[in-house]
Write a protein that holds these residues in place. Structure first.
Motif, short mmCIF file in Angstrom:
data_model
loop_
_atom_site.label_atom_id
_atom_site.label_comp_id
_atom_site.label_asym_id
_atom_site.label_seq_id
_atom_site.Cartn_x
_atom_site.Cartn_y
_atom_site.Cartn_z
N TYR A 21 -21.17 37.02 31.84
CA TYR A 21 -22.11 38.15 31.91
C TYR A 21 -21.38 39.49 31.82
O TYR A 21 -21.76 40.38 31.06
N CYS A 22 -20.29 39.65 32.63
CA CYS A 22 -19.60 40.95 32.65
C CYS A 22 -18.14 40.87 32.20
O CYS A 22 -17.44 41.88 32.19
N SER A 23 -17.67 39.66 31.84
CA SER A 23 -16.31 39.43 31.31
C SER A 23 -15.21 39.62 32.34
O SER A 23 -14.03 39.73 31.99
N THR A 24 -15.55 39.66 33.62
CA THR A 24 -14.53 39.79 34.66
C THR A 24 -13.83 38.45 34.88
O THR A 24 -14.47 37.39 34.86
N GLN A 25 -12.51 38.50 35.10
CA GLN A 25 -11.76 37.29 35.39
C GLN A 25 -11.78 37.03 36.89
O GLN A 25 -11.53 37.93 37.69
N ASN A 26 -12.07 35.79 37.25
CA ASN A 26 -12.21 35.41 38.65
C ASN A 26 -11.30 34.24 38.98
O ASN A 26 -10.92 33.46 38.10
N ASN A 27 -10.96 34.12 40.27
CA ASN A 27 -10.17 32.99 40.72
C ASN A 27 -11.00 31.71 40.67
O ASN A 27 -12.23 31.74 40.75
N ALA A 28 -10.30 30.59 40.58
CA ALA A 28 -10.99 29.31 40.42
C ALA A 28 -11.87 28.98 41.63
O ALA A 28 -12.91 28.33 41.49
N PHE A 29 -11.46 29.40 42.84
CA PHE A 29 -12.25 29.05 44.02
C PHE A 29 -13.43 29.99 44.25
O PHE A 29 -14.19 29.82 45.20
N ASP A 30 -13.57 31.02 43.39
CA ASP A 30 -14.74 31.91 43.48
C ASP A 30 -15.90 31.30 42.70
O ASP A 30 -15.81 31.11 41.48
N ASN A 31 -16.98 31.00 43.38
CA ASN A 31 -18.16 30.45 42.71
C ASN A 31 -19.08 31.54 42.18
O ASN A 31 -20.00 31.25 41.41
N PHE A 32 -18.84 32.78 42.60
CA PHE A 32 -19.62 33.91 42.13
C PHE A 32 -18.67 34.98 41.61
O PHE A 32 -17.58 35.18 42.17
N CYS A 33 -19.07 35.67 40.57
CA CYS A 33 -18.24 36.72 39.98
C CYS A 33 -18.03 37.83 41.00
O CYS A 33 -18.99 38.30 41.64
N VAL A 34 -16.79 38.27 41.15
CA VAL A 34 -16.47 39.30 42.15
C VAL A 34 -16.98 40.67 41.73
O VAL A 34 -17.03 41.59 42.55
N SER A 35 -17.37 40.83 40.46
CA SER A 35 -17.86 42.13 39.98
C SER A 35 -19.38 42.22 39.97
O SER A 35 -19.97 43.14 40.53
N CYS A 36 -20.03 41.24 39.33
CA CYS A 36 -21.48 41.32 39.17
C CYS A 36 -22.24 40.34 40.05
O CYS A 36 -23.47 40.41 40.14
N GLY A 37 -21.54 39.41 40.68
CA GLY A 37 -22.19 38.45 41.56
C GLY A 37 -22.85 37.30 40.83
O GLY A 37 -23.51 36.46 41.45
N ASN A 38 -22.68 37.24 39.51
CA ASN A 38 -23.29 36.17 38.74
C ASN A 38 -22.66 34.83 39.12
O ASN A 38 -21.44 34.72 39.27
N LYS A 39 -23.47 33.80 39.29
CA LYS A 39 -22.96 32.49 39.68
C LYS A 39 -22.25 31.84 38.51
O LYS A 39 -22.70 31.92 37.37
N ARG A 40 -21.14 31.21 38.84
CA ARG A 40 -20.37 30.54 37.78
C ARG A 40 -21.20 29.42 37.16
O ARG A 40 -21.77 28.58 37.86
N ASN A 41 -21.26 29.43 35.83
CA ASN A 41 -22.04 28.43 35.12
C ASN A 41 -21.35 28.17 33.78
O ASN A 41 -21.43 28.98 32.86
N GLU A 42 -20.68 27.04 33.69
CA GLU A 42 -19.95 26.71 32.47
C GLU A 42 -20.89 26.55 31.29
O GLU A 42 -20.53 26.82 30.14
N ALA A 43 -22.10 26.11 31.55
CA ALA A 43 -23.06 25.91 30.46
C ALA A 43 -23.43 27.23 29.79
O ALA A 43 -23.81 27.26 28.62
#
Length: 271
Positions: A66-88
């Motif tokens: 959604y916002c192209s921010t890079q997050n750590n693997a253990f973060d299930n939500f984006c640290v910038s926009c809060g979007n939930k991680r969804n590989e699909a």
């Protein structure tokens, strides 16, 4: 497995050696690029902090679709926009790769050398000059007159002929047209026969154990590197005694014939 912290270089400001896990440049604040190439300095220290080890072992970083921010693997939500991680939806992981010490360095093929316009003109000029010289020489030869006088000639050579005459020979078989003069026993060949054993020593490799050998590193896709080890056998050179068969040559006799017969044989050459 030993974990070490890698580095990455900023393409925006040129800063060298940002911490591998950092998502932003420590100088200009630029975001770590998606195609970042992590590298491991030779003097990189081992990571021992439990929190950092957990971060490293969590897996490769992921990029928010959604916002192209890079997050750590253990973060299930984006640290910038809060979007939930969804590989699909396209939340892609950073690429992991193994770097082995014995890997072949596939260098790109060298670029083809192209001649400059000036060098091409020089080559054309040299070729034209050579053609002109050859043409001039040919014209001179065609317009010249040479008178030759032959005063005589000689021929020399050798004539080799054969003559049909009676000869005496020996062989292991008797030709059909030959007249037998006699026969006798002679050594035809030698056979190798076992004649006991000889004790010898040789060096042999004996497996005495195993050891772990560092064969490379693994880029974990999150700024950390893991040492790769393989278990390899340990060998020791030892002396081994063995018996080798000793052989002797034993003559084998057969009947040999002496005979005479008419035969074409080379004669004496004459000039």
């Amino acid at each position: 497995m030993t974990i070490r912290e890698g580095k990455w270089d900023c393409k925006t400001c040129g800063r060298i050696g940002n911490r591998g896990p950092d998502s932003y440049c420590g100088s200009c604040g630029s975001t770590r690029p998606d195609d970042v190439q992590f590298y491991l300095p030779e003097d990189a220290a081992e990571v021992t902090d439990e929190k950092l080890l957990a971060e490293a072992n969590a897996g490769a970083d992921w990029k928010c679709s959604y916002c192209s921010t890079q997050n750590n693997a253990f973060d299930n939500f984006c640290v910038s926009c809060g979007n939930k991680r969804n590989e699909a939806q396209g939340d892609a992981y950073m690429q992991e790769r193994e770097i082995r010490f014995d890997a072949v360095n596939n260098n790109p093929p060298p670029a083809e050398k192209t001649s400059s316009p000036l060098s091409r003109k020089i080559k054309i000029g040299l070729i034209a000059a050579a053609v002109s010289i050859i043409t001039l020489f040919a014209l001179i030869m065609l317009t010249s007159t040479i008178n030759l006088t032959v005063t005589g000639f000689e021929y020399s050579g050798k004539v080799i002929y054969e003559e049909y005459k009676m000869v005496t020979e020996e062989d292991w078989s008797l030709p059909a047209s030959a007249e037998k003069l006699g026969e006798f026993r002679a050594i035809h060949h030698y056979d190798k026969i076992p004649d006991g054993y000889e004790t010898k020593t040789r060096d042999v490799q004996v497996k005495t154990g195993e050891k772990k050998v560092k064969v490379g590193t693994k880029d974990m896709g999150n700024g950390y590197f893991k040492d790769i080890y393989e278990t390899r056998p340990v060998y020791e050179t030892r002396k081994e005694t063995y018996k080798e068969t000793r052989y002797k040559d034993v003559p084998v006799y057969q009947t040999k014939y002496k005979y005479k017969m008419m035969k074409w044989v080379p004669g004496q050459p004459y000039e």
